[in-house]
Scaffold this active site. Structure first.
Site, short mmCIF file in Angstrom:
data_model
loop_
_atom_site.label_atom_id
_atom_site.label_comp_id
_atom_site.label_asym_id
_atom_site.label_seq_id
_atom_site.Cartn_x
_atom_site.Cartn_y
_atom_site.Cartn_z
N GLU A 368 36.30 39.65 32.84
CA GLU A 368 37.39 39.69 33.84
C GLU A 368 38.70 39.12 33.27
O GLU A 368 39.46 38.45 33.97
CB GLU A 368 36.96 39.04 35.15
CG GLU A 368 35.76 39.80 35.73
CD GLU A 368 35.57 39.71 37.21
OE1 GLU A 368 36.54 39.36 37.91
OE2 GLU A 368 34.45 40.01 37.67
N1 CAA Z 1 49.36 43.50 40.58
C1 CAA Z 1 50.04 44.67 40.67
N2 CAA Z 1 50.55 45.33 39.59
C2 CAA Z 1 50.35 44.79 38.38
C3 CAA Z 1 49.65 43.57 38.21
C4 CAA Z 1 49.15 42.93 39.38
N3 CAA Z 1 48.46 41.76 39.34
N4 CAA Z 1 49.62 43.29 36.91
C5 CAA Z 1 50.27 44.28 36.27
N5 CAA Z 1 50.70 45.18 37.17
C6 CAA Z 1 51.50 46.39 36.91
C7 CAA Z 1 52.75 45.98 36.14
O1 CAA Z 1 53.78 45.57 37.03
C8 CAA Z 1 53.11 47.25 35.41
O2 CAA Z 1 53.82 48.10 36.28
P1 CAA Z 1 55.24 48.75 35.77
O3 CAA Z 1 54.84 49.64 34.64
O4 CAA Z 1 55.73 49.44 36.99
O5 CAA Z 1 56.07 47.59 35.34
C9 CAA Z 1 51.77 47.89 35.14
O6 CAA Z 1 50.83 47.30 36.06
C10 CAA Z 1 51.30 47.66 33.71
O7 CAA Z 1 51.28 46.27 33.51
P2 CAA Z 1 51.61 45.57 32.13
O8 CAA Z 1 52.81 46.24 31.49
O9 CAA Z 1 51.66 44.11 32.36
O10 CAA Z 1 50.32 46.00 31.29
P3 CAA Z 1 49.85 45.53 29.89
O11 CAA Z 1 49.34 46.71 29.16
O12 CAA Z 1 50.87 44.67 29.22
O13 CAA Z 1 48.53 44.65 30.24
C11 CAA Z 1 47.23 42.75 30.89
C12 CAA Z 1 48.56 43.47 30.95
C13 CAA Z 1 47.42 41.51 31.76
C14 CAA Z 1 46.85 42.34 29.48
C15 CAA Z 1 46.14 43.65 31.52
O14 CAA Z 1 45.91 44.80 30.74
C16 CAA Z 1 44.80 42.94 31.72
O15 CAA Z 1 44.62 42.21 32.71
N6 CAA Z 1 43.84 43.13 30.79
C17 CAA Z 1 42.50 42.57 30.93
C18 CAA Z 1 41.60 43.49 31.69
C19 CAA Z 1 40.39 42.80 32.20
O16 CAA Z 1 40.44 41.80 32.89
N7 CAA Z 1 39.22 43.38 31.90
C20 CAA Z 1 37.99 42.89 32.41
C21 CAA Z 1 37.07 44.00 32.69
S1 CAA Z 1 36.26 43.95 34.23
C22 CAA Z 1 34.92 42.92 34.06
O17 CAA Z 1 34.81 42.15 33.16
C23 CAA Z 1 33.97 43.02 35.20
C24 CAA Z 1 32.61 42.54 34.94
O18 CAA Z 1 31.69 43.33 34.76
C25 CAA Z 1 32.30 41.11 35.07
#
Ligand code: CAA
Length: 384
Positions: A368
């Site tokens: 996550e």
């Molecule tokens: N709420 C709403 N919108 C959001 C947001 C949020 N919390 N966070 C980002 N966004 C939007 C941004 O505003 C952006 O929109 P615009 O293009 O209009 O500006 C868009 O989403 C893209 O965001 P970023 O440019 O910030 O994206 P990024 O490529 O730089 O990535 C990141 C950011 C934080 C690294 C994200 O990719 C991330 O959280 N990665 C990790 C994913 C993760 O948690 N994976 C876990 C898998 S699930 C799991 O583990 C479940 C399980 O089985 C236990």
């Protein structure tokens, strides 16, 4: 500021504590050894209302708040993090996603049985599918593709490290629908495991949370009705980020529980084990470790409860949930390593539980959103 829990919250904490002691503790070492999914425990959790803690009663849930969810997750994770990860994914990723963003039809068809954890008497849980062989932290790089065919989509691709992957009846699958649109060309679909073209690969042989059910899942020309897309076209990435913000509260609470479980075992051991003519708690080397564990755990607990409180008050909790997840998971790792040290040779063998807690703690720094991803979210939020 009020740090007191309500009567209802205390009751839920007590119910979770007694469930963990009575139902999860027996056999926890064997389930870990044999990588056995805790099906009986999950069915019992379902009957206690813990598979849909925050879902309104009208949709099959227990209608409780996020603070109660954190309290329950902590208690269960003290004993068995393989049980609590299953609970966390079903609650905060799957049920929350459907409740917050699903249509009424999607809620009736899927949320109600998922929140109850049963359908026609059988186990009925969900999985959340974002990660791929080449898209973990870089979550926008989705290779799974859903092609728009009018009133349905054709889904192709592979998802990795899926919690509940082999046991879930329902998957929330994130897929790309238009590569040229980047994060706006991503959608999320409700997919039933029984549909043609869904293949579940063998269970992963993991370092920790070995009872939990982690699989790779492949989709080959799976026909998904348009009615099973959640939200407007292009909503999938926002869906994933908003859902994960709540999911991170669940994993933070899991990490908190792993840390407090290891601390409680260490305190008990330090009071009973003698060395150099006295209980080892009387040696400052051990007493100071316990003091540091207690302090860090309390700080992690406050971060978890603050994030949950913000969610309950409909405030923006994305920053707090990332801080809680980062700090609680680092605390879990540090505390469990120290717990093994306090236990000495006994800590290195399975009967004393702390080596398992140490192995379980590691994943909380990875899934996550890794600790590094949490630092990305936190730094972007405070520096914008
Ligand atoms: N709420 C709403 N919108 C959001 C947001 C949020 N919390 N966070 C980002 N966004 C939007 C941004 O505003 C952006 O929109 P615009 O293009 O209009 O500006 C868009 O989403 C893209 O965001 P970023 O440019 O910030 O994206 P990024 O490529 O730089 O990535 C990141 C950011 C934080 C690294 C994200 O990719 C991330 O959280 N990665 C990790 C994913 C993760 O948690 N994976 C876990 C898998 S699930 C799991 O583990 C479940 C399980 O089985 C236990």
């Amino acid at each position: 500021m009020n740090f007191e829990l309500t009567e209802e919250q205390l009751m839920i904490q007590q119910a979770a504590r007694s469930f963990a002691q009575k139902e999860c503790l027996p056999g926890v070492i064997e389930r870990d050894e044999l990588q056995q999914f805790p099906k009986e425990q999950i069915l019992q959790l379902a009957d206690l209302g813990f598979m849909g803690v925050m879902v309104p009663e009208a949709y099959g849930g227990a209608g409780m708040d996020a603070v109660s969810y954190v309290l329950a997750m902590e208690e269960i994770s003290k004993i068995d993090a393989s049980v609590s990860v299953c609970m966390s994914v079903n609650n905060s990723l799957v049920c929350y996603g459907l409740e917050a963003f699903g249509t009424e039809e999607q809620k009736q068809n899927y949320l109600v049985p998922l929140a109850r954890g049963r359908k026609d008497g059988h186990l009925y849980i969900g999985a959340f599918m974002l990660s791929e062989p080449e898209a973990g932290s870089d979550a926008t790089s989705q290779r799974t593709v859903a092609e728009d065919k009018g009133d349905y989509y054709i889904l192709n691709g592979t998802k990795n490290w899926i919690t509940n992957g082999g046991t879930a009846s329902v998957y929330l699958v994130i897929a790309q629908t238009d590569a040229s649109k980047g994060s706006k060309g991503i959608n999320v679909f409700i997919v039933e495991r029984q549909w043609p073209g869904v293949t579940v690969a063998a269970k992963e042989n993991k370092m920790g949370i070995r009872g939990s059910d982690t699989h790779t899942v492949m989709f080959t020309d799976v026909k998904v009705p348009k009615a099973n897309r959640i939200g407007e076209d292009g909503f999938g990435f926002t869906f994933a980020m908003r859902t994960l913000a709540g999911g991170r509260i669940g994993i933070a609470a899991q990490a908190l529980g792993i840390a407090s479980g290891a601390y409680e075992l260490s305190k008990h051991y330090a009071k009973t084990r003698k060395a150099f003519g006295t209980a080892i708690m009387n040696h400052q080397a051990i007493a100071f470790k316990l003091a540091d564990m207690h302090t860090r755990i309390e700080a992690a607990r406050l971060l978890c409860l603050k994030a949950a409180w913000e969610k309950d008050h409909h405030l923006d909790y994305a920053l707090s949930s990332s801080m809680a997840k980062l700090y609680a998971s680092e605390t879990a790792m540090w505390t469990t390593v120290e717990a093994v040290q306090v236990h000495g040779g006994y800590g290195y063998v399975k009967e004393y539980h702390v080596e398992r807690l140490m192995r379980d703690a590691k994943i909380t720094q990875i899934y996550e959103g890794t600790s590094e991803v949490q630092r990305i979210v936190i730094s972007r939020s405070i520096l914008k």
